[in-house]
Design an enzyme around this catalytic site. Structure first.
Site, PDB file in Angstrom:
ATOM      1  N   ARG A 129      11.741  -1.713  12.918  1.00 31.05           N
ATOM      2  CA  ARG A 129      10.627  -1.162  13.676  1.00 31.05           C
ATOM      3  C   ARG A 129      10.135  -2.185  14.682  1.00 31.05           C
ATOM      4  O   ARG A 129      10.060  -3.379  14.395  1.00 31.05           O
ATOM      5  CB  ARG A 129       9.473  -0.798  12.728  1.00 31.05           C
ATOM      6  CG  ARG A 129       9.497   0.627  12.327  1.00 31.05           C
ATOM      7  CD  ARG A 129       8.371   1.086  11.445  1.00 31.05           C
ATOM      8  NE  ARG A 129       7.176   0.268  11.392  1.00 31.05           N
ATOM      9  CZ  ARG A 129       6.294   0.351  10.405  1.00 31.05           C
ATOM     10  NH1 ARG A 129       6.498   1.172   9.400  1.00 31.05           N
ATOM     11  NH2 ARG A 129       5.218  -0.389  10.408  1.00 31.05           N
ATOM     12  N   ARG A 176      -0.563  -9.042  14.527  1.00 33.07           N
ATOM     13  CA  ARG A 176      -1.199  -8.030  13.672  1.00 33.07           C
ATOM     14  C   ARG A 176      -1.945  -8.687  12.510  1.00 33.07           C
ATOM     15  O   ARG A 176      -3.049  -8.259  12.146  1.00 33.07           O
ATOM     16  CB  ARG A 176      -0.145  -7.059  13.126  1.00 33.07           C
ATOM     17  CG  ARG A 176       0.457  -6.139  14.173  1.00 33.07           C
ATOM     18  CD  ARG A 176       1.641  -5.366  13.610  1.00 33.07           C
ATOM     19  NE  ARG A 176       1.248  -4.385  12.620  1.00 33.07           N
ATOM     20  CZ  ARG A 176       2.080  -3.851  11.741  1.00 33.07           C
ATOM     21  NH1 ARG A 176       3.357  -4.201  11.713  1.00 33.07           N
ATOM     22  NH2 ARG A 176       1.655  -2.948  10.883  1.00 33.07           N
ATOM     23  N   LYS A 179       0.822  -1.207   0.000  1.00 37.33           N
ATOM     24  CA  LYS A 179       0.000   0.000   0.000  1.00 37.33           C
ATOM     25  C   LYS A 179       0.859   1.261   0.000  1.00 37.33           C
ATOM     26  O   LYS A 179       0.566   2.218  -0.713  1.00 37.33           O
ATOM     27  CB  LYS A 179      -0.920   0.027   1.237  1.00 37.33           C
ATOM     28  CG  LYS A 179      -1.890  -1.126   1.341  1.00 37.33           C
ATOM     29  CD  LYS A 179      -2.909  -0.913   2.451  1.00 37.33           C
ATOM     30  CE  LYS A 179      -2.270  -0.710   3.819  1.00 37.33           C
ATOM     31  NZ  LYS A 179      -1.518  -1.878   4.298  1.00 37.33           N
TER      32      LYS A 179
END
Length: 214
Positions: free
Chosen positions: A156, A167, A13
């Site tokens: 991260r 997630r 994305k």
């Protein structure tokens, strides 16, 4: 032009979003960017967000919806915008609908979860600039170092494999409800809804999106 990009983390994305905002001159509204900005500012909301993300949990709908609403109300969104990472739940989709803002296109990126795990666990970032690398698909010239500054790259915290799996489980729970919601919206003519194979080449995906939005 008001566009929503859907898809699990690591489906592309962000890459395609850059092309969209540059070509169509609309601002990108990334839930992740807004949340990370609050974390960086170390304000009260940022601290709550940080704790949630580090546990692999979704940030509460109330927090996410409020920051998105504030961003959409800014003047640069008058002629359109692109939402990246919102909505992630059916409640967030209903919230967006209640704002009485017409969404023109919903584009969903589909990538198998096994490939997503490989993509994201190999990501490295240069925090000050936001430059992103991948140890396999887009490695830096010198291992673990930024090409421009030579600074050490970072992983991260929410790209940790264990957190990432959580997630993806959260995404899986919400995906079917969102799919059905936008299929219904398409059926009654409220939006144009497309699914794209995120494993295709970056150029092919770019061309498909350009064809969709023309």
């Amino acid at each position: 032009m008001r566009i929503v990009l859907l898809g699990a983390p690591g489906t592309g994305k962000g890459t395609q979003g850059k092309f969209i905002v540059e070509k169509y001159k609309i601002p990108s509204i990334s839930t992740g960017d807004i949340l990370r900005e609050n974390i960086y500012l170390k304000n009260e909301i940022g601290n709550k967000i940080k704790k949630k993300i580090q546990k692999g949990q979704l940030v509460s709908n109330k927090i996410v919806c409020n920051v998105i609403k504030q961003r959409i109300e800014k003047n640069d969104c008058i002629n359109g915008f692109m939402l990246d990472g919102f909505p992630r739940t059916i409640d967030q989709a209903h919230f967006l609908s209640k704002l009485n803002i017409k969404i023109d296109y919903v584009i969903e990126f589909i990538v198998p979860y096994e490939l997503i795990l490989e993509r994201i666990s190999g990501r490295r970032i240069h925090v000050p600039s936001g430059r992103v690398y991948h140890i396999k698909f887009n490695p830096p010239q010198i291992e673990e170092k930024d090409d421009v500054t030579g600074d050490l790259l970072s992983l991260r915290k929410d790209d940790n494999l264990e957190i990432l799996k959580k997630r993806l489980e959260e995404h899986k729970k919400n995906k079917n409800l969102l799919d059905q919601y936008y299929k219904n919206e398409k059926k009654i003519g409220n939006i144009k809804y497309f699914k794209i194979n995120g494993t295709d080449s970056v150029l092919n995906i770019k061309n498909k999106i350009q064809f969709i939005l023309q």
